[in-house]
Write a protein that holds these residues in place. Structure first.
Motif, PDB file in Angstrom:
ATOM      1  N   ARG A 296       0.838  -1.206   0.000  1.00 16.94           N
ATOM      2  CA  ARG A 296       0.000   0.000   0.000  1.00 16.94           C
ATOM      3  C   ARG A 296       0.875   1.260   0.000  1.00 16.94           C
ATOM      4  NH1 ARG A 296      -5.278   1.251   2.110  1.00 16.94           N
ATOM      5  NH2 ARG A 296      -5.463  -0.862   2.959  1.00 16.94           N
ATOM      6  N   SER A 297       1.917   1.248   0.832  1.00 14.54           N
ATOM      7  CA  SER A 297       2.819   2.391   0.910  1.00 14.54           C
ATOM      8  C   SER A 297       3.568   2.595  -0.402  1.00 14.54           C
ATOM      9  CB  SER A 297       3.803   2.192   2.061  1.00 14.54           C
ATOM     10  OG  SER A 297       4.708   3.266   2.161  1.00 14.54           O
ATOM     11  N   ALA A 298       3.970   1.490  -1.042  1.00 20.53           N
ATOM     12  CA  ALA A 298       4.692   1.584  -2.314  1.00 20.53           C
ATOM     13  C   ALA A 298       3.815   2.185  -3.407  1.00 20.53           C
ATOM     14  CB  ALA A 298       5.191   0.202  -2.739  1.00 20.53           C
ATOM     15  N   LEU A 299       2.556   1.802  -3.436  1.00 17.44           N
ATOM     16  CA  LEU A 299       1.640   2.352  -4.435  1.00 17.44           C
ATOM     17  C   LEU A 299       1.482   3.860  -4.244  1.00 17.44           C
ATOM     18  CD1 LEU A 299      -1.075  -0.443  -4.517  1.00 17.44           C
ATOM     19  CD2 LEU A 299       0.364   0.262  -6.432  1.00 17.44           C
ATOM     20  N   MET A 300       1.354   4.298  -2.998  1.00 16.06           N
ATOM     21  CA  MET A 300       1.235   5.739  -2.741  1.00 16.06           C
ATOM     22  C   MET A 300       2.528   6.459  -3.113  1.00 16.06           C
ATOM     23  SD  MET A 300       0.187   7.720   0.776  1.00 16.06           S
ATOM     24  CE  MET A 300      -1.432   6.936   0.780  1.00 16.06           C
ATOM     25  N   ARG A 301       3.662   5.844  -2.792  1.00 14.82           N
ATOM     26  CA  ARG A 301       4.954   6.442  -3.135  1.00 14.82           C
ATOM     27  C   ARG A 301       5.093   6.570  -4.657  1.00 14.82           C
ATOM     28  NH1 ARG A 301       9.557   6.662   0.004  1.00 14.82           N
ATOM     29  NH2 ARG A 301       8.694   5.138   1.476  1.00 14.82           N
ATOM     30  N   ALA A 302       4.669   5.539  -5.369  1.00 12.28           N
ATOM     31  CA  ALA A 302       4.734   5.575  -6.829  1.00 12.28           C
ATOM     32  C   ALA A 302       3.816   6.653  -7.394  1.00 12.28           C
ATOM     33  CB  ALA A 302       4.358   4.210  -7.403  1.00 12.28           C
ATOM     34  N   ALA A 303       2.657   6.836  -6.765  1.00  8.47           N
ATOM     35  CA  ALA A 303       1.716   7.860  -7.224  1.00  8.47           C
ATOM     36  C   ALA A 303       2.292   9.260  -7.045  1.00  8.47           C
ATOM     37  CB  ALA A 303       0.395   7.723  -6.470  1.00  8.47           C
ATOM     38  N   ALA A 324       9.426   2.455  -6.331  1.00  6.17           N
ATOM     39  CA  ALA A 324       8.759   2.543  -5.026  1.00  6.17           C
ATOM     40  C   ALA A 324       8.903   1.243  -4.235  1.00  6.17           C
ATOM     41  CB  ALA A 324       7.280   2.877  -5.222  1.00  6.17           C
ATOM     42  N   ALA A 325       8.745   0.110  -4.912  1.00  6.92           N
ATOM     43  CA  ALA A 325       8.838  -1.183  -4.231  1.00  6.92           C
ATOM     44  C   ALA A 325      10.237  -1.402  -3.660  1.00  6.92           C
ATOM     45  CB  ALA A 325       8.481  -2.310  -5.188  1.00  6.92           C
ATOM     46  N   MET A 326      11.257  -0.970  -4.409  1.00  8.36           N
ATOM     47  CA  MET A 326      12.620  -1.159  -3.938  1.00  8.36           C
ATOM     48  C   MET A 326      12.911  -0.309  -2.704  1.00  8.36           C
ATOM     49  SD  MET A 326      13.958  -3.510  -5.569  1.00  8.36           S
ATOM     50  CE  MET A 326      15.530  -3.270  -4.781  1.00  8.36           C
ATOM     51  N   ILE A 327      12.355   0.894  -2.641  1.00  9.02           N
ATOM     52  CA  ILE A 327      12.550   1.729  -1.456  1.00  9.02           C
ATOM     53  C   ILE A 327      11.919   1.060  -0.238  1.00  9.02           C
ATOM     54  CG2 ILE A 327      11.903   3.914  -0.359  1.00  9.02           C
ATOM     55  CD1 ILE A 327      12.278   5.296  -3.013  1.00  9.02           C
ATOM     56  N   GLU A 328      10.695   0.544  -0.402  1.00  8.30           N
ATOM     57  CA  GLU A 328      10.033  -0.146   0.706  1.00  8.30           C
ATOM     58  C   GLU A 328      10.836  -1.374   1.131  1.00  8.30           C
ATOM     59  OE1 GLU A 328       7.389   0.806   2.425  1.00  8.30           O
ATOM     60  OE2 GLU A 328       7.207   2.623   1.205  1.00  8.30           O
ATOM     61  N   TYR A 329      11.375  -2.083   0.160  1.00  8.12           N
ATOM     62  CA  TYR A 329      12.158  -3.286   0.440  1.00  8.12           C
ATOM     63  C   TYR A 329      13.401  -2.929   1.248  1.00  8.12           C
ATOM     64  CZ  TYR A 329      13.995  -7.973  -0.553  1.00  8.12           C
ATOM     65  OH  TYR A 329      14.463  -9.260  -0.454  1.00  8.12           O
ATOM     66  N   GLU A 330      14.089  -1.862   0.838  1.00  8.32           N
ATOM     67  CA  GLU A 330      15.296  -1.446   1.534  1.00  8.32           C
ATOM     68  C   GLU A 330      14.966  -0.885   2.918  1.00  8.32           C
ATOM     69  OE1 GLU A 330      17.270   1.233  -1.068  1.00  8.32           O
ATOM     70  OE2 GLU A 330      17.791  -0.316  -2.535  1.00  8.32           O
ATOM     71  N   ASP A 331      13.800  -0.219   3.048  1.00  9.69           N
ATOM     72  CA  ASP A 331      13.396   0.300   4.356  1.00  9.69           C
ATOM     73  C   ASP A 331      13.147  -0.811   5.360  1.00  9.69           C
ATOM     74  OD1 ASP A 331      13.622   2.872   3.513  1.00  9.69           O
ATOM     75  OD2 ASP A 331      11.473   3.283   3.333  1.00  9.69           O
ATOM     76  N   MET A 332      12.895  -2.017   4.881  1.00 11.73           N
ATOM     77  CA  MET A 332      12.726  -3.164   5.765  1.00 11.73           C
ATOM     78  C   MET A 332      14.076  -3.718   6.222  1.00 11.73           C
ATOM     79  SD  MET A 332       9.645  -5.172   3.739  1.00 11.73           S
ATOM     80  CE  MET A 332       9.652  -6.575   4.879  1.00 11.73           C
TER      81      MET A 332
END
Length: 371
Positions: A296-303, A324-332
């Motif tokens: 959900r966060s990645a979709l908003m970031r991409a938007a 966006a997905a890669m940023i979320e992945y790295e944030d984990m």
């Protein structure tokens, strides 16, 4: 009996109500006698001197306002935006949630009518433990369960409940449980291991002793509780074993597999927003293993990235999604999955620019053409 209480309270307040509406009110609002009179008085004030009729929605709005005020500073109303049908769950998880709902709906029938209550001193309450990694939808599921039961859900603010002063934590908890029972609402203890954690076997300090006293009080109060309490935790083993024995329903929320991640990427996209034709979800879900909250966060970031580029159409490209997905992945705290690949033939971007590069296809006159 509850219908009689409602009828008497409405009559004393000189409020007229049609018989079918009274039936609906008495069936829908399983609240204490004291709260019934308080609610009728509040409803009369809201109706004013006119001839407005007493209705279920008006009673419901008044009850919510009273409860929000009573629990102010200690628990906050959770507004669920998803139903059970909206959740993407494993079959076994959905079955456990359905069982939890049935326990709440039929607890009086089974405990009294079927006599399973016996001589137990426990109340009619139902306690559920939602365990699993962060971001797997535990809180959303709690909201969906409450919605299915027609109950308001209140998230207990543990930072305001727990106190360093002797006896104050127990007083705060007593107030929360009492108000929840009076208004017939559900309680959610998020990250419950901080409150329901294991007691110290060896009491070495006053802090250990008072922590044990709090847990003992919770055990006793939960025994008498008549409503729905949901505990969420990322680490089930941290919950005191005495609580574990008293949990009616234990439900585990696992990280989503590839198929569930693919469905989450599609379902969490808001109405009116679309994926561009170049988006390959199969590649994204294979490479980037993130839970629903991160998706959900990645979709908003991409938007936000798409909007910042000046794009007028509400379309997300493969480039937006990967970035966006890669940023979320790295944030984990995980290494980029592509960095771990050494064989170029295994890479979906072999011989081409990295799919999460900063180059925007709009700027180069690529896939997206703004209207």
């Amino acid at each position: 009996y509850r219908r009689m209480l409602w009828a008497d309270a409405l009559e004393q307040a000189r409020l007229t109500v049609e018989s079918p509406v009274l039936d609906s009110i008495s069936m829908h609002f399983d609240i204490t006698p004291g709260r019934i009179h308080e609610l009728v008085a509040e409803t009369k004030i809201r109706l004013g001197a006119g001839h407005a009729k007493v209705t279920v929605p008006k009673i419901s709005a008044a009850l919510r306002d009273i409860t929000v005020q009573k629990l102010k500073g200690q628990a906050s109303l959770y507004v669920a935006d998803l139903t059970l049908e909206d959740l993407i769950l494993e079959t076994s998880t959905r079955e456990r949630l359905d069982e939890l709902i049935h326990r709440m709906q039929l607890r009086y029938e089974v405990m009294d009518g079927w006599r399973f209550g016996g001589r137990s001193m426990r109340g009619y309450g139902v306690t559920a433990l939602f365990a699993g990694p962060p971001g797997t939808g535990k809180t959303a599921a709690a909201g969906a369960v409450a919605h299915a039961l027609g109950l308001d859900l209140y998230i207990v603010d543990l930072s305001r409940i727990m106190s360093k002063w002797v006896g104050e934590t127990e007083q705060n908890l007593a107030r929360v449980f009492d108000e929840a029972e009076a208004s017939s609402v559900a309680l959610l203890f998020d990250e419950a291991d901080s409150l329901f954690g294991k007691r110290s076997a060896e009491v070495k300090s006053a802090a250990d002793r008072y922590a044990n006293i709090t847990v003992n009080y919770l055990l006793q109060r939960m025994e008498r509780y008549s409503g729905l309490a949901i505990l969420t935790t990322n680490l089930e083993s941290a919950i005191d074993t005495a609580f574990s024995r008293r949990i009616s329903s234990r439900i585990y929320f696992a990280d989503p597999d590839e198929e569930h991640r693919r469905r989450l990427w599609s379902q969490l996209l808001p109405p009116g927003v679309e994926f561009d034709a170049d988006v390959q979800l199969s590649e994204i879900v294979r490479l980037v293993e993130i839970p629903g909250a991160r998706i959900r966060s990645a979709l908003m970031r991409a938007a936000f990235r798409a909007a910042a580029s000046g794009r007028k159409r509400q379309v997300l490209t493969q480039n937006d999604i990967y970035w966006a997905a890669m940023i979320e992945y790295e944030d984990m705290g995980r290494l980029p999955p592509m960095a771990a690949q050494t064989d170029e033939e295994d890479s979906p971007s072999a011989g081409a620019a990295a799919p999460w590069s900063d180059a925007d296809e709009d700027a180069s006159g690529g896939v997206i053409e703004d209207d």
